[in-house]
Design an enzyme around this catalytic site. Structure first.
Site, short mmCIF file in Angstrom:
data_model
loop_
_atom_site.label_atom_id
_atom_site.label_comp_id
_atom_site.label_asym_id
_atom_site.label_seq_id
_atom_site.Cartn_x
_atom_site.Cartn_y
_atom_site.Cartn_z
N GLY A 92 -4.91 2.28 4.66
CA GLY A 92 -4.71 1.34 5.77
C GLY A 92 -4.76 -0.09 5.27
O GLY A 92 -4.43 -0.37 4.12
N LYS B 21 -24.38 -6.57 17.16
CA LYS B 21 -23.15 -5.85 17.47
C LYS B 21 -23.04 -5.66 18.97
O LYS B 21 -24.06 -5.48 19.66
CB LYS B 21 -23.21 -4.46 16.80
CG LYS B 21 -21.87 -3.82 16.56
CD LYS B 21 -21.23 -4.29 15.27
CE LYS B 21 -19.91 -3.61 15.03
NZ LYS B 21 -19.29 -3.98 13.76
N VAL C 46 -7.22 -2.35 4.56
CA VAL C 46 -8.10 -2.75 3.45
C VAL C 46 -7.57 -2.17 2.13
O VAL C 46 -7.43 -2.88 1.13
CB VAL C 46 -9.56 -2.29 3.70
CG1 VAL C 46 -10.42 -2.52 2.47
CG2 VAL C 46 -10.14 -3.02 4.91
N ALA C 47 -7.28 -0.86 2.14
CA ALA C 47 -6.82 -0.20 0.91
C ALA C 47 -5.54 -0.86 0.39
O ALA C 47 -5.37 -1.06 -0.81
CB ALA C 47 -6.58 1.28 1.17
N TYR C 48 -4.66 -1.21 1.31
CA TYR C 48 -3.40 -1.85 0.90
C TYR C 48 -3.68 -3.14 0.12
O TYR C 48 -3.10 -3.38 -0.94
CB TYR C 48 -2.54 -2.15 2.15
CG TYR C 48 -1.36 -3.01 1.87
CD1 TYR C 48 -0.21 -2.48 1.29
CD2 TYR C 48 -1.39 -4.38 2.17
CE1 TYR C 48 0.89 -3.30 1.01
CE2 TYR C 48 -0.30 -5.20 1.90
CZ TYR C 48 0.83 -4.66 1.32
OH TYR C 48 1.90 -5.46 1.04
P1 NAD Z 1 -7.15 1.12 9.02
O1 NAD Z 1 -7.19 1.82 10.31
O2 NAD Z 1 -6.08 0.09 8.77
O3 NAD Z 1 -7.05 2.17 7.81
C1 NAD Z 1 -7.70 3.39 7.78
C2 NAD Z 1 -6.71 4.41 7.21
O4 NAD Z 1 -7.40 5.63 6.98
C3 NAD Z 1 -5.56 4.73 8.17
O5 NAD Z 1 -4.31 4.58 7.51
C4 NAD Z 1 -5.82 6.18 8.58
O6 NAD Z 1 -4.63 6.91 8.82
C5 NAD Z 1 -6.55 6.71 7.35
N1 NAD Z 1 -7.33 7.90 7.60
C6 NAD Z 1 -8.02 8.27 8.72
N2 NAD Z 1 -8.58 9.48 8.57
C7 NAD Z 1 -8.30 9.88 7.30
C8 NAD Z 1 -8.61 11.02 6.53
N3 NAD Z 1 -9.35 12.03 7.03
N4 NAD Z 1 -8.15 11.10 5.25
C9 NAD Z 1 -7.39 10.11 4.74
N5 NAD Z 1 -7.05 9.00 5.43
C10 NAD Z 1 -7.50 8.88 6.67
O7 NAD Z 1 -8.59 0.47 8.82
P2 NAD Z 1 -9.07 -0.61 7.78
O8 NAD Z 1 -9.21 -1.92 8.47
O9 NAD Z 1 -8.28 -0.53 6.52
O10 NAD Z 1 -10.55 -0.10 7.52
C11 NAD Z 1 -10.81 0.97 6.65
C12 NAD Z 1 -12.31 1.18 6.50
O11 NAD Z 1 -12.91 -0.03 6.04
C13 NAD Z 1 -13.03 1.52 7.83
O12 NAD Z 1 -14.13 2.36 7.53
C14 NAD Z 1 -13.55 0.16 8.29
O13 NAD Z 1 -14.68 0.30 9.14
C15 NAD Z 1 -13.91 -0.45 6.96
N6 NAD Z 1 -13.96 -1.92 6.96
C16 NAD Z 1 -12.88 -2.65 7.31
C17 NAD Z 1 -12.95 -4.04 7.29
C18 NAD Z 1 -11.75 -4.89 7.63
O14 NAD Z 1 -11.81 -6.11 7.37
N7 NAD Z 1 -10.68 -4.35 8.17
C19 NAD Z 1 -14.13 -4.68 6.90
C20 NAD Z 1 -15.23 -3.91 6.52
C21 NAD Z 1 -15.13 -2.52 6.56
#
Ligand code: NAD
Length: 356
Positions: free
Chosen positions: A182, A80, A184-186
Site C-alpha cells: 500500500g 487517540k 507506506v510500502a510503495y
Molecule cells: P494501505 O491501506 O495503503 O496499505 C495496506 C496494504 O496492505 C493494502 O494494499 C492492502 O491490500 C494490503 N493487505 C491487507 N491485508 C493483507 C494481507 N493479509 N496480506 C498482504 N497484504 C495485505 O495502508 P498504509 O497507509 O500503507 O499502512 C500500512 C500499515 O502501516 C498499517 O498497519 C498502518 O497502520 C501502518 N502505518 C501507516 C502510516 C501512514 O503514514 N500511512 C503511519 C504509521 C503506520
C-alpha cells in the site's frame, strides 16, 4: 471493566465520552500522557461491536502514541479518538462537526488527525469546528499525506539495522520481502529500488500487485512471503503477523516494516531476539507520519524539517540496538525504555518548575 484501575496502572490522564444523539455521534477520546506536549493521534472511525471494544481500542492506541512520539523525540503526548460508526455508510458532515466540537472543548490538550476510516475530507469537516486538527490536505494548509515520510522512516530504520548486522548500511543487492504494498510500502520501495535492493512483494489487492509489477518487483503469494529466503522481512499491512506460527518460517536477519503492532505478544519479540533476528520496533521506524504532522504544530509546515527529523530515525534505531545489546534485552523493550526514560526525565523538570 475496571476503568480507573486500568487508567491508573498504565498512566492514562483522561477518558472523554462524547455523545450527540442528533447526529448519531458516539465517540471516545483517550488522552494518555501530556508530559511532552499536547496529546496527538488520529481519529479512528470503525463499527465496533461493543462500547467496551471501542474504549479499549482508544486507550491502547492512545498509549502507543505516547511511546511513538516520545521515542521520536517530539514535543507531543499521546492520545487517540475513536468514533463508533461504519466509515462507509455512517459518516456525515453533522457527525464529524459534532465530533469537532468535542475536540474543541479539550482546548488543545488533544490534536487529531486521520487514522483508519477517516480521510482528509473528514478532517476538513472537523476543522470547521476546531483548530486542533493537524495533517489536513496541503491545499488547506496542512502537511498532507503522511505515508511519504513514513516510508522514508522505515527505510532509514532498515539502513540502521543493516549497519549493525552487516557492518555497512548499504542495501544494494539485499533481498527484502514486503508484506502489503500500500502507501507506506510503495514509498519505502522507491528508496530501496533506488539503492538496487531486490524486492519481493505480496498483497491481497490486485491494484497494489500491478503497481509492484510495473516497478519491476517480483510478486509472490500471501503465504509464500514468510518462507521466501530474504535478508529483511518487512510487514507493511497488518498487525499481529509476528507470532508463533510465522516466526519459525522466517529466514531473514532483520524484521523492519511500517505496520503497527507487528508483534502478536511480547513473547514473540523475545523469540525474535533469541533467534538472533534483529527486530526494528514498529512504532519507532513508522514514526515518519507523526513526525510529519508534528512539523506543523506551532509553526508553518516545513517538509524540510519533517524530512530531517524523519531521517533521525536512523540514529534512534542505532541507540535502541546498542541498549538491546548492552542490556541483553529485546529491541522492543529497549525502545520502550527509551520512551519511558524520556518521559520520566521531562516529568522531573516539570515537577521542579512547579516546586519553584
Ligand atoms: P494501505 O491501506 O495503503 O496499505 C495496506 C496494504 O496492505 C493494502 O494494499 C492492502 O491490500 C494490503 N493487505 C491487507 N491485508 C493483507 C494481507 N493479509 N496480506 C498482504 N497484504 C495485505 O495502508 P498504509 O497507509 O500503507 O499502512 C500500512 C500499515 O502501516 C498499517 O498497519 C498502518 O497502520 C501502518 N502505518 C501507516 C502510516 C501512514 O503514514 N500511512 C503511519 C504509521 C503506520
Amino acid at each position: 471493566m475496571q476503568l480507573f484501575e486500568n487508567m491508573g496502572e498504565y498512566g492514562y490522564e483522561q477518558l472523554v465520552m462524547c455523545s450527540d444523539p442528533a447526529s448519531g455521534l458516539k465517540a471516545i477520546i483517550a488522552i494518555h500522557d501530556t508530559t511532552l506536549g499536547p496529546a496527538c493521534g488520529g481519529t479512528r472511525i470503525w463499527p465496533y461491536a461493543t462500547e467496551k471494544e471501542a474504549i479499549q481500542d482508544a486507550l491502547r492506541l492512545g498509549r502507543a502514541m505516547t511511546y511513538k512520539s516520545a521515542t521520536a523525540g517530539l514535543s507531543l503526548g499521546g492520545g487517540k479518538g475513536v468514533i463508533i460508526a461504519d466509515p462507509n455508510t455512517q459518516k456525515t458532515e453533522a457527525l464529524l462537526r459534532a465530533y469537532g466540537r468535542f475536540v474543541d472543548t479539550l482546548g488543545g490538550r488533544y490534536l487529531t488527525t486521520t487514522d483508519v476510516g477517516s480521510t482528509g475530507r473528514d478532517l476538513e469537516f472537523i476543522s470547521q469546528e476546531t483548530e486542533y486538527v493537524v495533517g489536513l490536505p496541503i491545499p488547506l494548509g496542512g502537511s498532507g499525506d503522511t505515508s511519504i515520510m513514513t516510508g522514508l522512516g522505515v527505510y532509514m530504520g532498515m539502513k540502521a539495522c543493516a549497519r549493525q548486522t552487516w557492518g555497512s548500511d548499504s542495501l544494494r543487492g539485499k533481498r527484502v520481502a514486503m508484506q502489503g504494498f500500500g502507501k507506506v510500502a510503495y514509498h519505502t520501495a522507491q528508496h530501496l529500488l533506488e539503492e538496487d535492493a531486490e524486492l519481493f512483494v505480496t498483497d491481497v489487492y490486485d491494484g497494489a500487485l500491478n503497481k509492484a509489477r510495473d516497478m519491476g518487483v517480483e510478486v509472490v503469494s500471501t503465504d509464500d512471503i514468510y518462507n521466501i529466503p530474504c535478508d529483511i522481512f518487512s510487514p507493511c499491512a497488518l498487525g499481529g503477523v509476528l507470532n508463533g506460527d510465522t516466526i519459525p518460517r522466517l529466514s531473514c536477519q532483520i524484521v523492519a516494516g511500517g505496520a503497527n503492532n507487528q508483534l502478536l505478544t511480547d513473547a514473540d519479540g523475545e523469540d525474535l531476539h533469541r533467534r538472533g533476528i534483529l527486530y526494528a520496533p514498529d512504532y519507532l521506524i513508522n514514526a515518519g507520519g507523526i513526525i510529519n504532522v508534528s512539523a506543523e504544530v506551532g509553526m508553518a509546515y516545513s517538509p524540510d524539517v519533517a524530512r530531517e527529523k524523519t531521517e533521525r530515525i536512523y540514529e534512534i534505531m542505532e541507540q535502541v540496538i546498542h541498549t538491546s545489546r548492552r542490556e541483553e534485552i529485546p529491541t522492543f523493550m529497549a525502545a520502550d525504555r527509551l520512551a519511558e526514560d524520556r518521559l520520566a526525565s521531562v516529568r522531573g523538570v516539570r515537577h521542579m518548575r512547579r516546586a519553584r
